[in-house]
Design a protein around this motif. Sequence first.
Motif, PDB file in Angstrom:
ATOM      1  N   LYS A 175       0.786  -1.224   0.083  1.00  0.00           N
ATOM      2  CA  LYS A 175       0.200   0.055   0.002  1.00  0.00           C
ATOM      3  C   LYS A 175       1.002   1.397  -0.115  1.00  0.00           C
ATOM      4  N   SER A 176       0.320   2.282  -0.489  1.00  0.00           N
ATOM      5  CA  SER A 176       1.186   3.598  -0.623  1.00  0.00           C
ATOM      6  C   SER A 176       0.207   4.845  -0.405  1.00  0.00           C
ATOM      7  N   TYR A 177       0.757   5.898  -0.135  1.00  0.00           N
ATOM      8  CA  TYR A 177       0.207   7.235   0.250  1.00  0.00           C
ATOM      9  C   TYR A 177       0.979   8.307   0.014  1.00  0.00           C
ATOM     10  N   PRO A 178       0.624   9.459  -0.415  1.00  0.00           N
ATOM     11  CA  PRO A 178       1.576  10.601  -0.651  1.00  0.00           C
ATOM     12  C   PRO A 178       1.875  11.120   0.557  1.00  0.00           C
ATOM     13  N   THR A 179       3.189  11.584   0.574  1.00  0.00           N
ATOM     14  CA  THR A 179       4.033  12.472   1.518  1.00  0.00           C
ATOM     15  C   THR A 179       4.736  13.555   0.995  1.00  0.00           C
ATOM     16  N   ALA A 180       5.365  14.418   1.406  1.00  0.00           N
ATOM     17  CA  ALA A 180       6.004  15.603   1.058  1.00  0.00           C
ATOM     18  C   ALA A 180       7.204  15.219   0.031  1.00  0.00           C
ATOM     19  N   LYS A 181       7.760  13.891   0.449  1.00  0.00           N
ATOM     20  CA  LYS A 181       8.803  13.372  -0.543  1.00  0.00           C
ATOM     21  C   LYS A 181       8.221  12.318  -1.410  1.00  0.00           C
ATOM     22  N   GLY A 182       7.100  12.606  -2.078  1.00  0.00           N
ATOM     23  CA  GLY A 182       6.572  11.438  -3.008  1.00  0.00           C
ATOM     24  C   GLY A 182       5.839  10.609  -1.978  1.00  0.00           C
ATOM     25  N   MET A 183       5.585   9.257  -2.990  1.00  0.00           N
ATOM     26  CA  MET A 183       4.836   8.250  -2.378  1.00  0.00           C
ATOM     27  C   MET A 183       5.518   7.484  -1.471  1.00  0.00           C
ATOM     28  N   ARG A 184       4.811   7.163  -0.347  1.00  0.00           N
ATOM     29  CA  ARG A 184       5.379   6.292   0.886  1.00  0.00           C
ATOM     30  C   ARG A 184       4.879   4.961   0.843  1.00  0.00           C
ATOM     31  N   TYR A 185       5.673   4.049   0.538  1.00  0.00           N
ATOM     32  CA  TYR A 185       5.088   2.697   0.906  1.00  0.00           C
ATOM     33  C   TYR A 185       4.782   2.246   2.249  1.00  0.00           C
ATOM     34  N   MET A 186       3.538   1.701   2.598  1.00  0.00           N
ATOM     35  CA  MET A 186       3.595   1.403   4.010  1.00  0.00           C
ATOM     36  C   MET A 186       4.353   0.055   4.283  1.00  0.00           C
ATOM     37  N   ILE A 262      -4.718  13.200  10.278  1.00  0.00           N
ATOM     38  CA  ILE A 262      -3.285  13.218  10.103  1.00  0.00           C
ATOM     39  C   ILE A 262      -2.881  11.806  10.848  1.00  0.00           C
ATOM     40  N   ALA A 263      -1.969  10.966   9.858  1.00  0.00           N
ATOM     41  CA  ALA A 263      -1.773   9.826  10.215  1.00  0.00           C
ATOM     42  C   ALA A 263      -2.471   8.715  10.145  1.00  0.00           C
ATOM     43  N   GLY A 264      -2.393   7.498   9.710  1.00  0.00           N
ATOM     44  CA  GLY A 264      -3.384   6.596   9.759  1.00  0.00           C
ATOM     45  C   GLY A 264      -3.066   5.813   8.316  1.00  0.00           C
ATOM     46  N   ASN A 265      -4.202   5.035   7.738  1.00  0.00           N
ATOM     47  CA  ASN A 265      -4.010   4.388   6.678  1.00  0.00           C
ATOM     48  C   ASN A 265      -4.337   5.051   5.414  1.00  0.00           C
ATOM     49  N   ALA A 266      -3.721   4.520   4.174  1.00  0.00           N
ATOM     50  CA  ALA A 266      -3.985   5.280   3.064  1.00  0.00           C
ATOM     51  C   ALA A 266      -5.309   5.580   2.624  1.00  0.00           C
ATOM     52  N   ASN A 267      -6.401   4.917   3.024  1.00  0.00           N
ATOM     53  CA  ASN A 267      -7.414   5.214   2.993  1.00  0.00           C
ATOM     54  C   ASN A 267      -8.141   6.275   3.652  1.00  0.00           C
ATOM     55  N   ARG A 268      -7.364   6.989   4.447  1.00  0.00           N
ATOM     56  CA  ARG A 268      -7.943   8.218   4.893  1.00  0.00           C
ATOM     57  C   ARG A 268      -8.160   9.174   3.976  1.00  0.00           C
ATOM     58  N   PHE A 269      -7.562   9.005   2.809  1.00  0.00           N
ATOM     59  CA  PHE A 269      -7.340  10.220   1.730  1.00  0.00           C
ATOM     60  C   PHE A 269      -8.842  10.093   1.072  1.00  0.00           C
ATOM     61  N   VAL A 324     -14.692  -2.542   2.115  1.00  0.00           N
ATOM     62  CA  VAL A 324     -13.682  -1.427   2.763  1.00  0.00           C
ATOM     63  C   VAL A 324     -12.609  -2.213   3.296  1.00  0.00           C
ATOM     64  N   THR A 325     -11.491  -2.170   2.887  1.00  0.00           N
ATOM     65  CA  THR A 325     -10.131  -2.922   3.520  1.00  0.00           C
ATOM     66  C   THR A 325      -9.545  -2.049   4.376  1.00  0.00           C
ATOM     67  N   PRO A 326      -9.693  -2.338   5.773  1.00  0.00           N
ATOM     68  CA  PRO A 326      -9.124  -1.273   6.549  1.00  0.00           C
ATOM     69  C   PRO A 326      -7.626  -1.900   7.151  1.00  0.00           C
ATOM     70  N   SER A 327      -6.940  -0.826   7.358  1.00  0.00           N
ATOM     71  CA  SER A 327      -5.585  -0.988   7.698  1.00  0.00           C
ATOM     72  C   SER A 327      -4.932   0.291   8.372  1.00  0.00           C
ATOM     73  N   SER A 328      -3.706   0.139   8.784  1.00  0.00           N
ATOM     74  CA  SER A 328      -3.255   1.576   9.136  1.00  0.00           C
ATOM     75  C   SER A 328      -1.852   1.496   9.051  1.00  0.00           C
ATOM     76  N   SER A 329      -1.397   2.868   8.894  1.00  0.00           N
ATOM     77  CA  SER A 329       0.361   2.995   8.412  1.00  0.00           C
ATOM     78  C   SER A 329       1.148   2.963   9.545  1.00  0.00           C
ATOM     79  N   ALA A 330       0.512   2.839  10.902  1.00  0.00           N
ATOM     80  CA  ALA A 330       1.289   2.981  12.052  1.00  0.00           C
ATOM     81  C   ALA A 330       1.750   1.595  12.516  1.00  0.00           C
ATOM     82  N   PRO A 331       3.076   1.328  12.209  1.00  0.00           N
ATOM     83  CA  PRO A 331       3.781   0.194  12.309  1.00  0.00           C
ATOM     84  C   PRO A 331       3.902   0.165  14.287  1.00  0.00           C
TER      85      PRO A 331
END
Length: 334
Positions: A175-186, A262-269, A324-331
């Motif tokens: 999974k990935s989502y946008p950050t200031a440094k480009g796409m971030r892979y979770m 702020i912070a959380g799974n890519a589906n927050r967008f 709906v596939t839930p998950s979170s970016s928080a390791p």
Amino acid sequence: MAERLKVLCITGSSRSGSTILGAALGQIDGFFCAGEMQRIWDKDWLVNEHCSCGDPILSCSHWAGVFREVIGDYDAHLARRIRRARNSVVRLYGLPRLLAAQSLSELPAAVQDYVSLTERLYHVIQRHTGCNVIVDTSKYPTYSYLLRLAPSLDMRVVHLVRDARAVAYSWQRVKSYPTAKGMRYMERHTAPRSAAAWNVLNGLADLLWERNTAHYRLIRYEDFVAHPRHTFQAMLDLAGEPQAVPPLVGDDVLDIRSHHIIAGNANRFQTGRVRLRMDAEWQNQLGRLDAAIVTVLTFPLLRKYGYPAFGAVALPSQSQAPVVTPSSSAPPQL
Ligand SMILES: [Zn+2]
């Protein structure tokens, strides 16, 4: 004493559906979902990460003003000091210190400062949004347990549990989502690591919060999907807002409008209407060996929460709408 500010904290394992649940709760009149407030002092987090509205956090129309009022201009040295204080009680190695403290004054000055700063952050959020309840999807049970000592906060905890096999499968997906440094892979985890984190976070939630029945509610993600209206009511009762109206269209469609999470799974967008449906993909896609490893390692808690050793928990059949596939970016870094 002024009325304390209610914070509804979603705790438990990552990848359990906390992002979609938090986003949904944040749509309720009087509620605001902030996201994972525990994470914001991670290294360069505030500088690099994006709000769910799509803007960098410190440029977002909501968060820019909040953080300016709380900390002024972003200062990496200040963030590092706050992070160290947070870790000294929120990470697993700080558990003895946290368990021993019956009041804030028994904790080190740096931790007291961290709690005061967090209180101020919540109150500024409340003032900027006008909400009655702040929803925080931080997950770490130790974080909410620490903040129960904050004199101006009223912590209420939703312990969100999801089948450990479904969580393990989520950790394996790309999974990935946008950050200031480009796409971030979770981050991705192996099945044993996922099972270990699931045990630690859920076991801690039980240990720290289960006895506090007035401020704690166990919610299975599968029950939320199967019976969203009933589950929302349980959470609204916990939040002391029983008359509030859940963001449901019909029985099982969430209406997710704009938000600033702020912070959380890519589906927050994502925004829009989301039909809830049980995600059973893990039953076919999680390898047999991984499923067996996770089942064995998590069996005591799986059984406690009512999950069968084989197959998925028995629930009413669902419609064939998108999943709906839930998950979170928080390791989990406890
Ligand atoms: Zn925003």
